[in-house]
Design an enzyme around this catalytic site. Sequence first.
Site, PDB file in Angstrom:
ATOM      1  N   LYS A 288      -2.207  -1.754  -3.746  1.00  0.00           N
ATOM      2  CA  LYS A 288      -2.878  -0.522  -3.763  1.00  0.00           C
ATOM      3  C   LYS A 288      -2.200   0.652  -3.933  1.00  0.00           C
ATOM      4  O   LYS A 288      -1.472   0.934  -3.161  1.00  0.00           O
ATOM      5  CB  LYS A 288      -3.787  -0.684  -2.402  1.00  0.00           C
ATOM      6  CG  LYS A 288      -4.696   0.645  -2.336  1.00  0.00           C
ATOM      7  CD  LYS A 288      -5.390   0.531  -0.954  1.00  0.00           C
ATOM      8  CE  LYS A 288      -6.207   1.834  -0.826  1.00  0.00           C
ATOM      9  NZ  LYS A 288      -6.406   1.904   0.616  1.00  0.00           N
TER      10      LYS A 288
ATOM     11  N   LYS B 217       0.766  -1.198  -0.148  1.00  0.00           N
ATOM     12  CA  LYS B 217       0.056   0.015   0.187  1.00  0.00           C
ATOM     13  C   LYS B 217       0.882   1.348  -0.032  1.00  0.00           C
ATOM     14  O   LYS B 217       1.681   1.684   0.932  1.00  0.00           O
ATOM     15  CB  LYS B 217      -1.079   0.135   1.386  1.00  0.00           C
ATOM     16  CG  LYS B 217      -1.872   1.082   1.326  1.00  0.00           C
ATOM     17  CD  LYS B 217      -2.842   0.972   2.431  1.00  0.00           C
ATOM     18  CE  LYS B 217      -3.649   2.233   2.538  1.00  0.00           C
ATOM     19  NZ  LYS B 217      -4.573   2.161   3.662  1.00  0.00           N
TER      20      LYS B 217
HETATM   21  C1  PBG Z   1      -7.427   3.027   5.552  1.00  0.00           C
HETATM   22  C2  PBG Z   1      -8.049   3.085   3.949  1.00  0.00           C
HETATM   23  C3  PBG Z   1      -7.754   4.093   3.054  1.00  0.00           C
HETATM   24  C4  PBG Z   1      -8.225   3.432   1.893  1.00  0.00           C
HETATM   25  C5  PBG Z   1      -8.594   2.201   2.028  1.00  0.00           C
HETATM   26  N1  PBG Z   1      -8.414   2.091   3.355  1.00  0.00           N
HETATM   27  C6  PBG Z   1      -7.012   5.436   3.190  1.00  0.00           C
HETATM   28  C7  PBG Z   1      -5.725   5.830   3.595  1.00  0.00           C
HETATM   29  O1  PBG Z   1      -5.110   5.071   3.527  1.00  0.00           O
HETATM   30  O2  PBG Z   1      -5.508   6.899   3.626  1.00  0.00           O
HETATM   31  C8  PBG Z   1      -8.096   4.049   0.517  1.00  0.00           C
HETATM   32  C9  PBG Z   1      -9.204   3.628  -0.523  1.00  0.00           C
HETATM   33  C10 PBG Z   1      -9.563   4.612  -1.729  1.00  0.00           C
HETATM   34  O3  PBG Z   1      -8.903   5.855  -2.083  1.00  0.00           O
HETATM   35  O4  PBG Z   1     -10.340   3.931  -2.340  1.00  0.00           O
HETATM   36  N2  PBG Z   1      -6.333   3.119   5.921  1.00  0.00           N
END
Ligand code: PBG
Length: 327
Positions: A249, A196
């Site tokens: 992601k 991520k």
């Molecule tokens: C929680 C989380 C996030 C997303 C999914 N789970 C945001 C982040 O980490 O700032 C983002 C999903 C999206 O942008 O569709 N940590």
Amino acid sequence: MLDKHFDRHRRLRSSATMRDLVRETVLHKEDLIYPIFVKEENTPKSEVTSMPGVYQYPLHELESEVKELLDLGIKAVILFGLPDDKDDVGSGAYHQHGIVQEATRVIKKLAPEMLVIADTCLCEFTDHGHCGVIKEGSVLNDESLELLKKTAVSQAEAGADIIAPSNMMDGFVKVIREGLDEAGFYDIPIMSYAVKYASAFYGPFREAANSAPQFGDRKTYQMDPANRLEALREAASDEKEGADFLIVKPSLSYMDIIRDVRNQTNLPVVAYNVSGEYAMVKAASANGWIDEKRIVLEMLTSMKRAGVSLIITYFAKDVATYLREDA
Ligand code: PBG
């Protein structure tokens, strides 16, 4: 007779039937996971400004949404919660009657066949908006793990079918796996947000989930977009710690990473087609600048071609509709 020495690739493109015959990648509605934002506040569903077609739902409006999804053949959702109250340790994330736990119960009661995936993170529940607990301005790793473990166990107790930790603390898969096993949930899989990135593509989500960090950024726990080998180290750790699925992601700018992870693991790889990727397409489409259906199908097919088995996407309902139209 002409004597030509080159390959005739066009032979296999000569008609729609011929192209159908040789197509290598096919998108199915079974590949799709739909994100749902559930709010504790008992007000009518509200549309997220930067994500047209995406809503925050109160519990009592989940029924029509779930029915619509099942009618379209979508059988997996991932839940994000918007609590009424936040505090510095994210208590709402692991409260027995927290919003994600309650939404899980509602959905599993309405539709036991719907697979409920619980996003396991603290950022929607902390008043500072970070994914773990804070001390002197930094996010503490091991202290946060205990709270994430509690969150995962409470989500499983509420009936979640899959736990999806997105917090990017080191060791989260190991600690959550241990917590689930100790509580008897050894059959509940972990879909880990293994890779991520600290991405600008999450902007609209932070509006949808009201989860923007109140100070600083997430760069001490989410990854640097410039790094590729680090992604393979993250994926390897999560696999070793017991992850059952690996998420990459965002997806569009990270297709190389998807392929690298695919080549390194035998686990199912999942793309998260994030909020910014959705918002850009919707905005261009609203302006009449692109053919939305063709763009969306091309993007999602490309993710599968890059190597994923599943896609978490706000386009899930649109895609299921397209696939039905084209069937
Ligand atoms: C929680 C989380 C996030 C997303 C999914 N789970 C945001 C982040 O980490 O700032 C983002 C999903 C999206 O942008 O569709 N940590």
